[in-house]
Design a protein around this motif. Structure first.
Motif, PDB file in Angstrom:
ATOM      1  N   THR A 249       0.823  -1.201   0.000  1.00  0.00           N
ATOM      2  CA  THR A 249       0.000   0.000   0.000  1.00  0.00           C
ATOM      3  C   THR A 249       0.860   1.256   0.000  1.00  0.00           C
ATOM      4  OG1 THR A 249      -0.082   0.174   2.410  1.00  0.00           O
ATOM      5  CG2 THR A 249      -1.775  -1.218   1.353  1.00  0.00           C
ATOM      6  N   VAL A 250       0.217   2.379  -0.251  1.00  0.00           N
ATOM      7  CA  VAL A 250       0.911   3.661  -0.203  1.00  0.00           C
ATOM      8  C   VAL A 250       1.484   3.873   1.196  1.00  0.00           C
ATOM      9  CG1 VAL A 250       0.622   6.156  -0.389  1.00  0.00           C
ATOM     10  CG2 VAL A 250      -0.546   4.651  -2.001  1.00  0.00           C
ATOM     11  N   GLU A 251       0.681   3.580   2.212  1.00  0.00           N
ATOM     12  CA  GLU A 251       1.133   3.737   3.595  1.00  0.00           C
ATOM     13  C   GLU A 251       2.369   2.861   3.872  1.00  0.00           C
ATOM     14  OE1 GLU A 251      -0.120   5.791   5.938  1.00  0.00           O
ATOM     15  OE2 GLU A 251      -1.963   6.421   4.964  1.00  0.00           O
ATOM     16  N   ASP A 252       2.381   1.625   3.324  1.00  0.00           N
ATOM     17  CA  ASP A 252       3.528   0.731   3.497  1.00  0.00           C
ATOM     18  C   ASP A 252       4.790   1.348   2.908  1.00  0.00           C
ATOM     19  OD1 ASP A 252       1.904  -1.187   4.674  1.00  0.00           O
ATOM     20  OD2 ASP A 252       1.680  -2.361   2.815  1.00  0.00           O
ATOM     21  N   ARG A 253       4.665   1.890   1.702  1.00  0.00           N
ATOM     22  CA  ARG A 253       5.827   2.481   1.031  1.00  0.00           C
ATOM     23  C   ARG A 253       6.340   3.691   1.797  1.00  0.00           C
ATOM     24  NH1 ARG A 253       7.393   1.074  -3.906  1.00  0.00           N
ATOM     25  NH2 ARG A 253       8.093   3.179  -4.343  1.00  0.00           N
ATOM     26  N   LEU A 254       5.430   4.521   2.294  1.00  0.00           N
ATOM     27  CA  LEU A 254       5.855   5.683   3.065  1.00  0.00           C
ATOM     28  C   LEU A 254       6.521   5.262   4.365  1.00  0.00           C
ATOM     29  CD1 LEU A 254       2.774   8.003   2.462  1.00  0.00           C
ATOM     30  CD2 LEU A 254       5.088   8.329   1.566  1.00  0.00           C
ATOM     31  N   GLN A 255       5.969   4.236   5.004  1.00  0.00           N
ATOM     32  CA  GLN A 255       6.524   3.749   6.263  1.00  0.00           C
ATOM     33  C   GLN A 255       7.935   3.192   6.060  1.00  0.00           C
ATOM     34  OE1 GLN A 255       4.207   0.693   8.184  1.00  0.00           O
ATOM     35  NE2 GLN A 255       4.852   1.405  10.209  1.00  0.00           N
ATOM     36  N   LYS A 256       8.156   2.495   4.940  1.00  0.00           N
ATOM     37  CA  LYS A 256       9.485   1.943   4.648  1.00  0.00           C
ATOM     38  C   LYS A 256      10.547   3.025   4.564  1.00  0.00           C
ATOM     39  CE  LYS A 256       8.395  -2.282   2.133  1.00  0.00           C
ATOM     40  NZ  LYS A 256       8.445  -2.933   0.811  1.00  0.00           N
ATOM     41  N   THR A 257      10.167   4.198   4.073  1.00  0.00           N
ATOM     42  CA  THR A 257      11.127   5.296   3.940  1.00  0.00           C
ATOM     43  C   THR A 257      11.186   6.164   5.189  1.00  0.00           C
ATOM     44  OG1 THR A 257       9.493   6.799   2.980  1.00  0.00           O
ATOM     45  CG2 THR A 257      10.741   5.412   1.441  1.00  0.00           C
ATOM     46  N   GLY A 258      10.389   5.810   6.197  1.00  0.00           N
ATOM     47  CA  GLY A 258      10.375   6.591   7.430  1.00  0.00           C
ATOM     48  C   GLY A 258       9.609   7.897   7.296  1.00  0.00           C
ATOM     49  N   THR A 259       8.789   8.004   6.267  1.00  0.00           N
ATOM     50  CA  THR A 259       8.026   9.222   6.013  1.00  0.00           C
ATOM     51  C   THR A 259       6.675   9.143   6.698  1.00  0.00           C
ATOM     52  OG1 THR A 259       9.088   9.427   3.863  1.00  0.00           O
ATOM     53  CG2 THR A 259       7.066  10.689   4.193  1.00  0.00           C
ATOM     54  N   GLN A 260       6.343  10.183   7.433  1.00  0.00           N
ATOM     55  CA  GLN A 260       5.040  10.254   8.071  1.00  0.00           C
ATOM     56  C   GLN A 260       4.250  11.386   7.447  1.00  0.00           C
ATOM     57  OE1 GLN A 260       5.119  10.456  12.288  1.00  0.00           O
ATOM     58  NE2 GLN A 260       6.363   8.631  12.518  1.00  0.00           N
ATOM     59  N   ILE A 261       2.989  11.120   7.159  1.00  0.00           N
ATOM     60  CA  ILE A 261       2.121  12.139   6.594  1.00  0.00           C
ATOM     61  C   ILE A 261       1.678  13.054   7.735  1.00  0.00           C
ATOM     62  CG2 ILE A 261      -0.017  12.585   5.350  1.00  0.00           C
ATOM     63  CD1 ILE A 261       0.300   9.744   4.175  1.00  0.00           C
ATOM     64  N   PRO A 262       1.906  14.353   7.587  1.00  0.00           N
ATOM     65  CA  PRO A 262       1.522  15.279   8.658  1.00  0.00           C
ATOM     66  C   PRO A 262       0.008  15.446   8.721  1.00  0.00           C
ATOM     67  CG  PRO A 262       2.281  16.507   6.751  1.00  0.00           C
ATOM     68  CD  PRO A 262       2.505  15.039   6.449  1.00  0.00           C
ATOM     69  N   PRO A 263      -0.488  15.997   9.826  1.00  0.00           N
ATOM     70  CA  PRO A 263      -1.916  16.313   9.874  1.00  0.00           C
ATOM     71  C   PRO A 263      -2.252  17.306   8.766  1.00  0.00           C
ATOM     72  CG  PRO A 263      -0.880  16.654  12.020  1.00  0.00           C
ATOM     73  CD  PRO A 263       0.204  16.359  11.044  1.00  0.00           C
ATOM     74  N   THR A 264      -3.478  17.257   8.294  1.00  0.00           N
ATOM     75  CA  THR A 264      -3.887  18.152   7.217  1.00  0.00           C
ATOM     76  C   THR A 264      -3.814  19.595   7.698  1.00  0.00           C
ATOM     77  OG1 THR A 264      -5.407  16.448   6.470  1.00  0.00           O
ATOM     78  CG2 THR A 264      -5.716  18.633   5.559  1.00  0.00           C
ATOM     79  N   PRO A 265      -3.044  20.433   6.983  1.00  0.00           N
ATOM     80  CA  PRO A 265      -2.964  21.835   7.403  1.00  0.00           C
ATOM     81  C   PRO A 265      -4.258  22.574   7.088  1.00  0.00           C
ATOM     82  CG  PRO A 265      -1.679  21.494   5.401  1.00  0.00           C
ATOM     83  CD  PRO A 265      -2.179  20.151   5.846  1.00  0.00           C
ATOM     84  N   ALA A 266      -4.603  23.519   7.928  1.00  0.00           N
ATOM     85  CA  ALA A 266      -5.774  24.350   7.661  1.00  0.00           C
ATOM     86  C   ALA A 266      -5.455  25.261   6.477  1.00  0.00           C
ATOM     87  CB  ALA A 266      -6.100  25.186   8.889  1.00  0.00           C
TER      88      ALA A 266
END
Length: 124
Positions: free
Chosen positions: A39-56
């Motif tokens: 999944t997209v989340e798996d690929r991001l996790q492998k690179t140590g990338t975290q999606i930030p909270p949605t900015p206002a």
């Protein structure tokens, strides 16, 4: 239906080597989900990338619009924790590395907006 996974994950053809998909007439490159259901989340996790909270939104605008199978995201600025993180010209006032970090944060904010548009499911 729209599939973010199709557009963000590299095509894997007969093996594990990523192959870039064909560009369409607008020059965009389309990519599809990798072998094994990654999944997209798996690929991001492998690179140590975290999606930030949605900015206002930084002004009076709609952060994204869903039209058919597409999500159109408004321009993003490098906001983190409600604060603009990077300003200034490169290389006069900011380094190339700071410009890279700024662009990366903008990209992550785009992904955060798409995730919100897809009700938290980036594989939608």
């Amino acid at each position: 239906s729209f599939s973010l996974a199709r557009h963000l994950l590299p095509l894997r053809a007969h093996g594990s080597n990523p192959v870039v998909g064909r560009g369409n007439r607008f020059g965009r490159v389309h990519m599809i989900l990798g072998v094994g259901g990654e999944t997209v989340e798996d690929r991001l996790q492998k690179t140590g990338t975290q999606i930030p909270p949605t900015p206002a939104p930084a002004a009076n605008y709609v952060p994204y619009v869903i039209t058919g199978n597409y999500v159109y995201v408004s321009g993003q600025i490098p906001i983190q924790d409600g604060q603009v993180q990077f300003t200034g010209k490169v290389p006069s006032f900011k380094s190339v590395d700071e410009a890279y970090q700024s662009a990366r944060l903008c990209g992550l904010n785009v992904i955060a907006q798409v995730k919100e548009a897809c009700n938290g499911d980036l594989n939608k």
